[in-house]
Every structure is written in C-alpha cells, then in structure tokens.
Design an enzyme around this catalytic site. Structure first.
Site, mmCIF file in Angstrom:
data_model
loop_
_atom_site.group_PDB
_atom_site.id
_atom_site.type_symbol
_atom_site.label_atom_id
_atom_site.label_comp_id
_atom_site.label_asym_id
_atom_site.label_seq_id
_atom_site.Cartn_x
_atom_site.Cartn_y
_atom_site.Cartn_z
ATOM 1 N N GLY A 10 45.290 40.860 41.524
ATOM 2 C CA GLY A 10 44.779 41.768 42.564
ATOM 3 C C GLY A 10 45.773 42.825 43.165
ATOM 4 O O GLY A 10 47.076 42.844 42.590
ATOM 5 N N TYR A 11 45.461 43.364 44.257
ATOM 6 C CA TYR A 11 46.554 44.351 44.890
ATOM 7 C C TYR A 11 47.767 43.625 45.325
ATOM 8 O O TYR A 11 48.842 44.040 44.856
ATOM 9 C CB TYR A 11 45.643 44.523 46.210
ATOM 10 C CG TYR A 11 46.520 45.568 47.176
ATOM 11 C CD1 TYR A 11 47.252 46.529 46.563
ATOM 12 C CD2 TYR A 11 46.411 45.289 48.607
ATOM 13 C CE1 TYR A 11 47.672 47.394 47.655
ATOM 14 C CE2 TYR A 11 47.072 46.122 49.376
ATOM 15 C CZ TYR A 11 47.977 47.218 48.916
ATOM 16 O OH TYR A 11 48.625 48.105 49.921
ATOM 17 N N ILE A 12 47.832 42.691 45.981
ATOM 18 C CA ILE A 12 49.056 42.025 46.581
ATOM 19 C C ILE A 12 49.830 41.360 45.306
ATOM 20 O O ILE A 12 51.071 41.405 45.285
ATOM 21 C CB ILE A 12 48.965 41.184 47.724
ATOM 22 C CG1 ILE A 12 48.136 41.767 48.880
ATOM 23 C CG2 ILE A 12 50.042 40.423 48.206
ATOM 24 C CD1 ILE A 12 47.751 40.805 50.394
ATOM 25 N N SER A 124 46.787 34.890 56.481
ATOM 26 C CA SER A 124 46.224 36.167 57.443
ATOM 27 C C SER A 124 46.492 36.018 58.780
ATOM 28 O O SER A 124 46.214 35.140 59.349
ATOM 29 C CB SER A 124 44.776 36.391 57.036
ATOM 30 O OG SER A 124 44.312 37.603 57.824
ATOM 31 N N THR A 126 44.385 37.032 60.805
ATOM 32 C CA THR A 126 43.166 36.790 61.203
ATOM 33 C C THR A 126 43.066 35.257 61.906
ATOM 34 O O THR A 126 42.115 35.060 62.698
ATOM 35 C CB THR A 126 41.905 36.923 60.008
ATOM 36 O OG1 THR A 126 40.720 36.724 60.915
ATOM 37 C CG2 THR A 126 42.011 35.754 59.064
ATOM 38 N N TYR A 148 35.288 34.253 56.901
ATOM 39 C CA TYR A 148 36.477 34.226 56.006
ATOM 40 C C TYR A 148 37.777 33.723 56.698
ATOM 41 O O TYR A 148 38.654 32.989 56.207
ATOM 42 C CB TYR A 148 36.679 35.931 55.721
ATOM 43 C CG TYR A 148 38.122 36.404 55.486
ATOM 44 C CD1 TYR A 148 38.628 35.851 54.175
ATOM 45 C CD2 TYR A 148 39.193 37.034 56.215
ATOM 46 C CE1 TYR A 148 39.817 36.244 53.675
ATOM 47 C CE2 TYR A 148 40.248 37.351 55.806
ATOM 48 C CZ TYR A 148 40.729 36.944 54.638
ATOM 49 O OH TYR A 148 42.121 37.336 54.245
ATOM 50 N N LYS A 152 40.695 30.600 55.742
ATOM 51 C CA LYS A 152 42.312 30.754 56.021
ATOM 52 C C LYS A 152 42.639 29.659 56.852
ATOM 53 O O LYS A 152 43.662 28.772 56.473
ATOM 54 C CB LYS A 152 42.611 31.959 56.484
ATOM 55 C CG LYS A 152 42.520 33.196 55.718
ATOM 56 C CD LYS A 152 43.047 32.941 54.054
ATOM 57 C CE LYS A 152 42.902 34.260 53.197
ATOM 58 N NZ LYS A 152 43.228 33.947 51.792
ATOM 59 N N ARG A 230 46.528 48.092 64.651
ATOM 60 C CA ARG A 230 46.805 47.212 63.889
ATOM 61 C C ARG A 230 48.315 47.337 63.259
ATOM 62 O O ARG A 230 48.935 48.312 63.343
ATOM 63 C CB ARG A 230 45.921 47.160 62.280
ATOM 64 C CG ARG A 230 44.542 46.744 62.657
ATOM 65 C CD ARG A 230 44.153 45.411 63.101
ATOM 66 N NE ARG A 230 42.839 44.959 63.357
ATOM 67 C CZ ARG A 230 42.148 45.157 64.365
ATOM 68 N NH1 ARG A 230 42.941 45.815 65.585
ATOM 69 N NH2 ARG A 230 41.031 44.916 64.592
HETATM 70 N N1 LIG Z 1 44.695 42.779 51.562
HETATM 71 C C1 LIG Z 1 44.683 42.169 52.775
HETATM 72 O O1 LIG Z 1 44.411 43.068 53.957
HETATM 73 C C2 LIG Z 1 45.088 40.919 53.004
HETATM 74 C C3 LIG Z 1 45.212 40.517 54.211
HETATM 75 C C4 LIG Z 1 45.376 39.101 54.538
HETATM 76 C C5 LIG Z 1 45.463 38.224 53.630
HETATM 77 N N2 LIG Z 1 45.253 38.539 52.464
HETATM 78 C C6 LIG Z 1 45.000 37.638 51.452
HETATM 79 O O2 LIG Z 1 45.881 37.819 50.341
HETATM 80 C C7 LIG Z 1 45.146 37.224 48.994
HETATM 81 C C8 LIG Z 1 45.185 38.426 48.020
HETATM 82 O O3 LIG Z 1 44.548 39.610 48.579
HETATM 83 P P1 LIG Z 1 44.636 41.059 47.997
HETATM 84 O O4 LIG Z 1 44.378 42.157 48.833
HETATM 85 O O5 LIG Z 1 45.392 41.072 46.942
HETATM 86 O O6 LIG Z 1 43.052 40.932 47.156
HETATM 87 P P2 LIG Z 1 42.377 41.204 45.775
HETATM 88 O O7 LIG Z 1 40.992 41.128 45.918
HETATM 89 O O8 LIG Z 1 43.049 42.666 45.406
HETATM 90 O O9 LIG Z 1 43.123 40.033 44.951
HETATM 91 C C9 LIG Z 1 42.599 38.840 44.870
HETATM 92 C C10 LIG Z 1 42.549 38.447 43.453
HETATM 93 O O10 LIG Z 1 42.000 37.040 43.280
HETATM 94 C C11 LIG Z 1 41.185 37.022 42.181
HETATM 95 N N3 LIG Z 1 40.340 35.718 42.625
HETATM 96 C C12 LIG Z 1 39.419 35.732 43.549
HETATM 97 N N4 LIG Z 1 38.963 34.481 43.434
HETATM 98 C C13 LIG Z 1 39.261 34.050 42.393
HETATM 99 C C14 LIG Z 1 38.925 32.890 41.952
HETATM 100 N N5 LIG Z 1 38.146 31.826 42.241
HETATM 101 N N6 LIG Z 1 39.775 32.264 40.734
HETATM 102 C C15 LIG Z 1 40.796 33.069 40.285
HETATM 103 N N7 LIG Z 1 40.823 34.302 40.673
HETATM 104 C C16 LIG Z 1 40.219 34.705 41.895
HETATM 105 C C17 LIG Z 1 40.475 38.174 42.105
HETATM 106 O O11 LIG Z 1 40.000 38.550 40.940
HETATM 107 C C18 LIG Z 1 41.660 39.256 42.487
HETATM 108 O O12 LIG Z 1 42.284 39.845 41.439
HETATM 109 C C19 LIG Z 1 44.029 36.824 49.447
HETATM 110 O O13 LIG Z 1 43.685 35.477 49.413
HETATM 111 C C20 LIG Z 1 43.465 37.567 50.716
HETATM 112 O O14 LIG Z 1 42.516 36.661 51.415
HETATM 113 C C21 LIG Z 1 44.847 39.948 52.162
#
Ligand SMILES: NC(=O)c1ccc[n+]([C@@H]2O[C@H](COP(=O)([O-])OP(=O)(O)OC[C@H]3O[C@@H](n4cnc5c(N)ncnc54)[C@H](O)[C@@H]3O)[C@@H](O)[C@H]2O)c1
Length: 339
Positions: A10-12, A124, A126, A148, A152, A230
C-alpha cells in the site's frame, strides 16, 4: 532485522519499505492486494535495489501469517494492513470491524505463537475525535466519530491490554496525521483503487484530468478561509518515522509507546489547492460543497514527543509534497500509456 510489513504494497507500506531497506533491514510483504497491486513490489525493489518478497495473504488468516513469519525468520512486524475510508466504514461497519479489528487480533495471536513481540501499528489522528485543544498531544482524550476511527481505537486498546499482560512486548502506536506526497522517483505514491478518499490523490487526479473537479467539503468552518485545516506530513518523513520507531522500541524499557507523526503545522484545503497550482503550474477546478458528517474543523499535531523520544522531525514542506504528488501522477499516466 527481518521485518514483516502487513499491507506493505500500500501507500505508506511501500514508502516505509524503501526507508527500511535503505537501513539494511530484510523485508517481507504480506498483503491481500485489496487496495494495491503486485507491481508496487517490483518498483520498491527497483528503487531500493533490495528484494522484497510478497506473500499474497489476508491478515485474518492466522495460519498464513504463522507460515510467513516462520518461513522468513521474522523478528518484527510493521502493521499497515487495514481499510481506511471513513464513508465506507459508515456504510459497511461489519467489513471494517472484521478486516481491521479481527485481522489485527489474528496478527497479534500469530505473532505471540511465533514469539515475535515487536510491533509498530498504523494508527491515526482520528482517535482524538473532536479536538478539545490544539495542537493535539498524545495525552489528548480519545474518542471516535465513525466506525473506521472506532476500529483504530479498539485496536489501540487491545494492544494496551496485551502490553500490560506481557511486558516482553515492544509495541509502538504511530498516530499519523495526513500523509501526502510520493517518492521523488515518481515510481510509488498514493494510488488507491477507485475514487480517492484522501485530498491529495484527488487533487492530482483532477489536475491530471482523470476527475472533473474537487469537492471541498465545508467552507463555513471556524478557520481562516472557512475550509478544514489538517496537518499534512510528507510520506518520506512519515516513512522515516517508522524506522525511528523501530530503533527506539529496541532501546525503550517499556512495552507500549504512542507517538504522533505530524509536522505541527496546519493548512486548509484551499491552501493545498493553491500550493498545488502554484508549485506545478496547473489548474485544479473545485466546487465548495456542504460539510461532511464527522469532519472536524482543524486538526494538527504536537510532534514534540516524537522529536524527544525518536529524534524524528518532519523536514519536508508543502512545496515538496505538492511537487512529488504531481510527479507521481504524471509518471503513472506515462506507465499506463506504455502498458
Ligand atoms: N493514508 C492515510 O491518510 C492514513 C492516515 C492514518 C492512518 N492510516 C493507516 O495506515 C495504514 C496504511 O494506510 P495506507 O494509506 O497505506 O493504505 P493503503 O490502502 O494504500 O494500504 C493498505 C494495504 O493493506 C492491504 N490490506 C488491507 N486489508 C488487508 C487484509 N485483510 N490482509 C492483508 N492486506 C490487507 C491493502 O491491499 C493495501 O495494500 C492503514 O491501516 C490506515 O488506516 C492511513
């Protein structure tokens, strides 16, 4: 260390993989690809020059997790996997509790079985709910305004109980503010499947012509220009925060720690639009729309604890966030034209 990244595609997760590989850690990605694609892994490998094996699996599958941890000799887990769209969580809370809470429960169970007790968790801002004061420090009361956020909070509480029961755990809860931007190469960035829920990928898609206009939700908040404020943090700074947290957990003599990862500086939605247009010389058509339920007027971090305990501080400003987002959007368009 050998580190398992749940949600590493994923992104992060992908940006953190690059940061951790640069420090010499050996990584393995565990992802069900529900919001990402396997190509990301190849791009992380190409940026970092290190291998990043992908196990396609779901965190609710404890056996799959135990297998992956045993096969790869995992010593620590950074847990990104989760669903993150607020609106979707309101419409389908069961899916969110199942994926995020049940998934994390399966993960910590598998970790305990494999005697892996170092965990960094993606939480988060949040969890602070409606701010009672600003900037938000880690002692601010927590609450949730949507399912959501409640996932968390529940996970944070579960992790606190686990740490209290067994002080051998080293758990770092990272409360992210608003991660934006992309790797300077343009090879990885925020590229959600479907319509983006976050501001910056939406702005990028509008600027790139993939979406017609941006809806700005709420122009009557008690903020300088009426739009929501934000704390946007560059993804490369956020990624470095995970490396810093893992380093600190190894040294800290306590089982649970919570750190905000933010800059301490707030920007409004219209500030972001103006900065994106200025930095990238593009237009971002927008329309002012009614407020969205559950959104707060202003939210920004006190990053002091992370600075003191992790020696971590965000160093990249708004221009770098906007420029890298646009570089990623254009590089993505080029890749799709070639494909
Ligand atoms: N991007 C934001 O703004 C933000 C802010 C605060 C917290 N977060 C948290 O950070 C984490 C990563 O966020 P992100 O922005 O990279 O999101 P993202 O959706 O890009 O990455 C999440 C990854 O987890 C995988 N995934 C989801 N459910 C799964 C499961 N059951 N089993 C295996 N893989 C699974 C998805 O395929 C994806 O690759 C998340 O937990 C999100 O809640 C994100």
């Amino acid at each position: 260390m050998k580190i398992l990244l749940t949600g590493g595609a994923g992104y992060i997760g992908s940006h953190t993989a690059v940061a951790l590989a640069a420090l010499g850690h050996e990584l393995v990605c565990f992802d069900n690809l529900s919001n990402s694609s396997a190509d990301v892994i190849e791009r992380v490998e190409s940026i970092s020059g290190a291998s990043f094996p992908l196990v396609v699996g779901d965190i609710r599958d404890g056996d799959g997790l135990r297998q992956a941890m045993t096969d790869h000799g995992v010593e620590a887990v950074v847990h990104f996997a989760g669903l993150k769209a607020v609106g979707e969580s309101v419409a389908d809370p069961v899916r969110y509790y199942d994926n995020n809470v049940v998934g994390t429960l399966a993960l910590v169970g598998a970790m305990a079985d494999c005697a892996v007790k170092t965990l960094v968790f993606s939480s988060s801002a949040t969890v602070y709910g409606q701010p009672q004061y600003l900037p938000l420090d880690e002692n601010h009361p927590t609450s949730a305004t949507n399912p959501y956020g409640r996932t968390k909070l529940m996970i944070e509480e579960m992790l606190a109980d686990i740490a209290a029961a067994d002080p051998a755990w080293r758990i770092g809860i990272l409360r992210y503010f608003n991660p934006v931007g992309a790797h300077d190469s343009g090879m990885i960035g925020e590229d959600p499947n479907g319509i983006p829920n976050n501001l910056m990928p939406y702005i990028s898609r509008v600027a790139g012509g993939r979406l017609p206009e941006l809806s700005v939700f709420g122009a009557d908040y008690d903020t300088p220009d009426g739009t929501g404020v934000r704390d946007y943090v560059h993804i490369l700074d956020l990624a470095a925060g995970h490396a810093a947290a893992l380093g600190a957990l190894a040294k800290l003599d306590r089982p649970l720690s919570i750190w905000n990862l933010g800059t301490g500086q707030g920007y409004s939605v219209l500030d972001m639009v103006a900065a994106f247009e200025r930095v990238n010389a593009v237009k971002v058509p927008y329309r002012l729309s009614p407020r969205r339920a559950g959104d707060v007027a202003s939210c920004f971090a006190s990053p002091d604890k992370a600075k003191a305990e992790l020696a971590w501080e965000a160093s990249r400003g708004l221009d770098a966030m906007c420029a890298s987002s646009w570089t990623f959007e254009r590089a993505r368009a080029m890749r799709n034209t070639k494909a």
